[in-house]
Design an enzyme around this catalytic site. Sequence first.
Site, PDB file in Angstrom:
ATOM      1  N   GLU A  57      12.927  54.195  22.163  1.00  0.00           N
ATOM      2  CA  GLU A  57      12.426  52.904  22.629  1.00  0.00           C
ATOM      3  C   GLU A  57      12.665  51.794  21.603  1.00  0.00           C
ATOM      4  OE1 GLU A  57       8.368  53.853  23.686  1.00  0.00           O
ATOM      5  OE2 GLU A  57       9.006  55.023  25.430  1.00  0.00           O
ATOM      6  N   HIS A  92       1.678  49.463  26.467  1.00  0.00           N
ATOM      7  CA  HIS A  92       2.507  50.673  26.417  1.00  0.00           C
ATOM      8  C   HIS A  92       2.586  51.126  24.974  1.00  0.00           C
ATOM      9  CE1 HIS A  92       5.912  53.423  26.628  1.00  0.00           C
ATOM     10  NE2 HIS A  92       6.337  52.828  25.534  1.00  0.00           N
ATOM     11  N   LYS A 147       1.612  44.274  27.582  1.00  0.00           N
ATOM     12  CA  LYS A 147       2.145  44.004  28.910  1.00  0.00           C
ATOM     13  C   LYS A 147       1.731  42.616  29.392  1.00  0.00           C
ATOM     14  CE  LYS A 147       2.291  48.923  30.170  1.00  0.00           C
ATOM     15  NZ  LYS A 147       1.819  49.962  31.131  1.00  0.00           N
ATOM     16  N   ASN A 159      -2.666  48.043  32.833  1.00  0.00           N
ATOM     17  CA  ASN A 159      -3.412  48.725  31.768  1.00  0.00           C
ATOM     18  C   ASN A 159      -3.047  48.214  30.384  1.00  0.00           C
ATOM     19  OD1 ASN A 159      -0.903  49.804  31.567  1.00  0.00           O
ATOM     20  ND2 ASN A 159      -1.522  51.939  31.736  1.00  0.00           N
ATOM     21  N   TYR A 195      11.518  52.818  31.751  1.00  0.00           N
ATOM     22  CA  TYR A 195      10.668  53.669  32.592  1.00  0.00           C
ATOM     23  C   TYR A 195      11.480  54.696  33.403  1.00  0.00           C
ATOM     24  CZ  TYR A 195       6.376  51.057  31.580  1.00  0.00           C
ATOM     25  OH  TYR A 195       5.271  50.513  30.960  1.00  0.00           O
TER      26      TYR A 195
HETATM   27  P1  DAT Z   1       1.224  55.884  29.617  1.00  0.00           P
HETATM   28  O1  DAT Z   1       1.467  54.398  29.740  1.00  0.00           O
HETATM   29  O2  DAT Z   1      -0.215  56.175  29.244  1.00  0.00           O
HETATM   30  O3  DAT Z   1       2.213  56.577  28.728  1.00  0.00           O
HETATM   31  P2  DAT Z   1       2.669  57.048  31.848  1.00  0.00           P
HETATM   32  O4  DAT Z   1       3.860  57.133  30.961  1.00  0.00           O
HETATM   33  O5  DAT Z   1       2.257  58.285  32.571  1.00  0.00           O
HETATM   34  O6  DAT Z   1       1.400  56.500  31.076  1.00  0.00           O
HETATM   35  O7  DAT Z   1       2.920  55.946  32.964  1.00  0.00           O
HETATM   36  C1  DAT Z   1       3.562  54.725  32.641  1.00  0.00           C
HETATM   37  C2  DAT Z   1       2.833  53.592  33.318  1.00  0.00           C
HETATM   38  O8  DAT Z   1       2.930  53.724  34.731  1.00  0.00           O
HETATM   39  C3  DAT Z   1       1.320  53.571  33.040  1.00  0.00           C
HETATM   40  O9  DAT Z   1       1.035  52.860  31.861  1.00  0.00           O
HETATM   41  C4  DAT Z   1       0.762  52.922  34.275  1.00  0.00           C
HETATM   42  C5  DAT Z   1       1.720  53.326  35.361  1.00  0.00           C
HETATM   43  N1  DAT Z   1       1.237  54.465  36.140  1.00  0.00           N
HETATM   44  C6  DAT Z   1       1.307  55.766  35.801  1.00  0.00           C
HETATM   45  N2  DAT Z   1       0.794  56.547  36.747  1.00  0.00           N
HETATM   46  C7  DAT Z   1       0.409  55.714  37.751  1.00  0.00           C
HETATM   47  C8  DAT Z   1      -0.207  55.892  39.012  1.00  0.00           C
HETATM   48  N3  DAT Z   1      -0.513  57.119  39.463  1.00  0.00           N
HETATM   49  N4  DAT Z   1      -0.490  54.801  39.748  1.00  0.00           N
HETATM   50  C9  DAT Z   1      -0.187  53.563  39.302  1.00  0.00           C
HETATM   51  N5  DAT Z   1       0.396  53.310  38.110  1.00  0.00           N
HETATM   52  C10 DAT Z   1       0.688  54.371  37.345  1.00  0.00           C
HETATM   53 MG    MG Z   2       4.245  56.908  28.948  1.00  0.00          MG
END
Ligand code: DAT
Ligand code: MG
Length: 156
Positions: A128, A117, A11, A114, A51
Site C-alpha cells: 500500500e 483504513h 477516509k 468507518n 481494495y
Molecule cells: P478493515 O478496514 O477493518 O481492514 P476490511 O478490509 O474487511 O476491513 O474491509 C474494508 C472496508 O470495507 C471496511 O473498512 C469497511 C468496508 N466493509 C467491509 N465489510 C463490509 C460490509 N459487510 N458491509 C459494508 N462495508 C463493509
Molecule cells: Mg482491510
Amino acid sequence: MAIERTFIILKPDAVQRGLSGEIIGRFERKGLKIVGLKLMSVQRELAECHYAEHKGKPFYNGLVDFITKSPVVCAALEGPYAVASARKLMGKTFGNEAEPGTIRGDYGSSRGMNLIHGSDSPESAKRELEMWFKAGELCSYERAVDAWTSNSEDRG
Ligand code: DAT
Ligand code: MG
C-alpha cells in the site's frame, strides 16, 4: 525487525467531519512517527487497486464510491510494531462494534463510513505504501524522542 511502517487513510468522512487532526494526534501520542502525509482526491483506478481483495463482494462498489467521493488524508507511520499498533488504535472494522477508546469506537457507528483504513500486515503495508506514495514523498529522519519510544529490544 519490529520498527515497521504502516499505511493509514483518513477516509472522506473523517476529513469532512474535521477529525483529521484529532485522529493523527492519537497516532502521534502513541509514539508513532509521521514519515509521510498528504491530502488527495482518490482516482477510481487507485481505489479499485487498493481494495482489489474485496472485488466481487456486495459492498465493493459502495466502498470505491465512498473513498473517491471527497478528499482523503494519507499517512505513513513508523514505529515499533506500527502495523498492529495502528490497527489496535483504530478498533474493529464497524463503528457499531468497535470498542470505546478506539478511533472507530469513539467517532462513529456506521459500518461503511468507518473513518479510517490501516494496513492489516507488514506485507500489505509495503504494497500500500508503494501504491499510494511516490518514493520521494516518504522521509526517513530521527527524532530525539525516538530514544524514549523504543529501545534495542523493540528494534530487534
Ligand atoms: P478493515 O478496514 O477493518 O481492514 P476490511 O478490509 O474487511 O476491513 O474491509 C474494508 C472496508 O470495507 C471496511 O473498512 C469497511 C468496508 N466493509 C467491509 N465489510 C463490509 C460490509 N459487510 N458491509 C459494508 N462495508 C463493509
Ligand atoms: Mg482491510
